[in-house]
Design an enzyme around this catalytic site. Structure first.
Site, PDB file in Angstrom:
ATOM      1  CE1 TYR A  87      13.436  -8.916 -53.055  1.00 55.70           C
ATOM      2  CE2 TYR A  87      14.354 -11.025 -53.715  1.00 55.70           C
ATOM      3  CZ  TYR A  87      14.426  -9.866 -52.963  1.00 55.70           C
ATOM      4  OH  TYR A  87      15.498  -9.673 -52.121  1.00 55.70           O
ATOM      5  CE  LYS A  98      16.259  -7.135 -54.517  1.00 58.00           C
ATOM      6  NZ  LYS A  98      16.923  -5.967 -53.923  1.00 58.00           N
TER       7      LYS A  98
HETATM    8  P1  NAI Z   1      14.458  -5.232 -44.497  1.00 60.80           P
HETATM    9  O1  NAI Z   1      13.032  -5.363 -44.867  1.00 60.80           O
HETATM   10  O2  NAI Z   1      14.903  -5.690 -43.145  1.00 60.80           O
HETATM   11  O3  NAI Z   1      14.928  -3.707 -44.681  1.00 60.80           O
HETATM   12  C1  NAI Z   1      14.579  -2.954 -45.808  1.00 60.80           C
HETATM   13  C2  NAI Z   1      14.715  -1.486 -45.492  1.00 60.80           C
HETATM   14  O4  NAI Z   1      14.313  -0.756 -46.651  1.00 60.80           O
HETATM   15  C3  NAI Z   1      13.801  -1.022 -44.340  1.00 60.80           C
HETATM   16  O5  NAI Z   1      14.510  -0.120 -43.518  1.00 60.80           O
HETATM   17  C4  NAI Z   1      12.666  -0.321 -45.075  1.00 60.80           C
HETATM   18  O6  NAI Z   1      12.041   0.695 -44.293  1.00 60.80           O
HETATM   19  C5  NAI Z   1      13.399   0.262 -46.275  1.00 60.80           C
HETATM   20  N1  NAI Z   1      12.489   0.567 -47.388  1.00 60.80           N
HETATM   21  C6  NAI Z   1      11.494  -0.209 -47.884  1.00 60.80           C
HETATM   22  N2  NAI Z   1      10.858   0.425 -48.883  1.00 60.80           N
HETATM   23  C7  NAI Z   1      11.464   1.636 -49.025  1.00 60.80           C
HETATM   24  C8  NAI Z   1      11.236   2.745 -49.886  1.00 60.80           C
HETATM   25  N3  NAI Z   1      10.265   2.732 -50.782  1.00 60.80           N
HETATM   26  N4  NAI Z   1      12.043   3.829 -49.765  1.00 60.80           N
HETATM   27  C9  NAI Z   1      13.033   3.846 -48.827  1.00 60.80           C
HETATM   28  N5  NAI Z   1      13.275   2.830 -47.987  1.00 60.80           N
HETATM   29  C10 NAI Z   1      12.501   1.734 -48.082  1.00 60.80           C
HETATM   30  O7  NAI Z   1      15.259  -5.987 -45.659  1.00 60.80           O
HETATM   31  P2  NAI Z   1      16.727  -6.627 -45.700  1.00 60.80           P
HETATM   32  O8  NAI Z   1      16.592  -8.088 -45.534  1.00 60.80           O
HETATM   33  O9  NAI Z   1      17.665  -5.887 -44.835  1.00 60.80           O
HETATM   34  O10 NAI Z   1      17.092  -6.382 -47.246  1.00 60.80           O
HETATM   35  C11 NAI Z   1      17.847  -5.290 -47.708  1.00 60.80           C
HETATM   36  C12 NAI Z   1      18.107  -5.471 -49.188  1.00 60.80           C
HETATM   37  O11 NAI Z   1      18.787  -6.695 -49.414  1.00 60.80           O
HETATM   38  C13 NAI Z   1      16.823  -5.533 -50.028  1.00 60.80           C
HETATM   39  O12 NAI Z   1      17.036  -4.881 -51.270  1.00 60.80           O
HETATM   40  C14 NAI Z   1      16.636  -7.016 -50.232  1.00 60.80           C
HETATM   41  O13 NAI Z   1      15.887  -7.280 -51.390  1.00 60.80           O
HETATM   42  C15 NAI Z   1      18.071  -7.466 -50.362  1.00 60.80           C
HETATM   43  N6  NAI Z   1      18.270  -8.881 -50.099  1.00 60.80           N
HETATM   44  C16 NAI Z   1      17.948  -9.428 -48.881  1.00 60.80           C
HETATM   45  C17 NAI Z   1      18.161 -10.765 -48.656  1.00 60.80           C
HETATM   46  C18 NAI Z   1      17.853 -11.413 -47.357  1.00 60.80           C
HETATM   47  O14 NAI Z   1      17.971 -12.634 -47.273  1.00 60.80           O
HETATM   48  N7  NAI Z   1      17.485 -10.684 -46.314  1.00 60.80           N
HETATM   49  C19 NAI Z   1      18.712 -11.630 -49.714  1.00 60.80           C
HETATM   50  C20 NAI Z   1      19.027 -10.964 -50.934  1.00 60.80           C
HETATM   51  C21 NAI Z   1      18.796  -9.632 -51.107  1.00 60.80           C
END
Ligand code: NAI
Length: 247
Positions: A154, A158
């Site tokens: 990851y 990133k």
């Molecule tokens: P989440 O898991 O709640 O949502 C991720 C979304 O991406 C979901 O709707 C999922 O269906 C979609 N997704 C997954 N694989 C996919 C693919 N191959 N094609 C299209 N859509 C796809 O995650 P969250 O927490 O909302 O994270 C969003 C972004 O923020 C991610 O890139 C994550 O790495 C990043 N992030 C999150 C943090 C956190 O603390 N939640 C911290 C730092 C970064």
């Protein structure tokens, strides 16, 4: 409304941070197009946004598949005529220590988190260059800046996004296209729900502002970077992390 009539694609926009980004962009007048692999959540999110009076549509797309991304972007251009904003937010985790990390864990995370960003950015770059305007915002992570035990795949994905963003910013600046990255800290979503209360408590101690972040904390920065208020900002990585990482 700083984004009136702008066309915005948000990947992974059906829940969590992506959903908050969709709502924030829509509230500023943007027409939101969600690319998400989860058909049921995508449908629910589009229905909710429409019920709230916003302009939204969804495409079931796996961002790791270049041909599907190209197809969907062509569909958006056919229907809406242009693309002003791309938010590369889709991301996954497959956490485990390096010793136990399987090749599939590495490949899956890199395919969605890094290749997905490449696929979507490449697909929108042609229309944006033609328009001589556009904004690309890539969701990285503080883990890409600091590293994290158990997240080598990851963190690599990133950190890769940051180098990619800087290169794209340099390549496209002369065509009026800006590219920036956001590095969220620990944000309360389904991705972080899996952490135990003990780990959450430990994390909180490392955050100068003393709280985990909310999806809206990230969405507010996306709105700013997408708007003309940020017209002199490109190639940057901005942390939204309550002060965890200070440069
Ligand atoms: P989440 O898991 O709640 O949502 C991720 C979304 O991406 C979901 O709707 C999922 O269906 C979609 N997704 C997954 N694989 C996919 C693919 N191959 N094609 C299209 N859509 C796809 O995650 P969250 O927490 O909302 O994270 C969003 C972004 O923020 C991610 O890139 C994550 O790495 C990043 N992030 C999150 C943090 C956190 O603390 N939640 C911290 C730092 C970064």
């Amino acid at each position: 409304m700083v984004l009136r009539d702008k066309i915005a694609i948000v990947t992974g926009g059906s829940r969590g941070i992506g959903k908050a980004i969709c709502e924030a962009l829509a509230r500023q007048g943007a027409r939101v197009v969600i690319f998400d692999v989860n058909a049921a959540e995508l449908q629910n999110c589009v229905t909710e946004l429409k019920a709230a009076g916003f302009d939204a549509e969804g495409y079931e797309v796996n961002v790791a598949q270049a041909d599907k991304v190209e197809e969907a972007v062509a569909g958006v251009i056919d229907n809406l005529g242009r693309i002003d904003i791309l938010v590369n937010n889709a991301g996954i985790t497959r956490d485990t220590l390096l010793m136990r990390m399987k090749e599939e864990d590495w490949d899956a995370v890199l395919a969605v988190n890094l290749k997905g960003v490449f696929n979507c950015t490449k697909a929108v770059s042609r229309p944006m260059m033609k328009q001589r305007s556009g904004v690309i915002i890539n969701i990285s992570s503080v883990v890409g800046l600091m590293g994290n035990a158990g997240q080598a795949n990851y963190a690599a994905s990133k950190a890769g996004i940051i180098g990619f963003t800087k290169s794209v910013a340099r390549e496209l600046a002369s065509r009026g296209v800006r590219a920036n990255a956001i590095a969220p800290g620990f944000i309360v979503t389904q991705m972080t729900d899996v952490l135990s209360d003990e780990i959450k408590g430990e994390l909180q101690k490392q955050i100068p502002l003393g709280r985990l972040g909310q999806p809206e904390d990230v969405a507010n920065l996306v709105v700013f970077l997408a708007s003309d208020n940020a017209s002199y900002i490109t190639g940057q990585t901005i942390a939204v992390d309550g002060g965890m990482v200070m440069h």
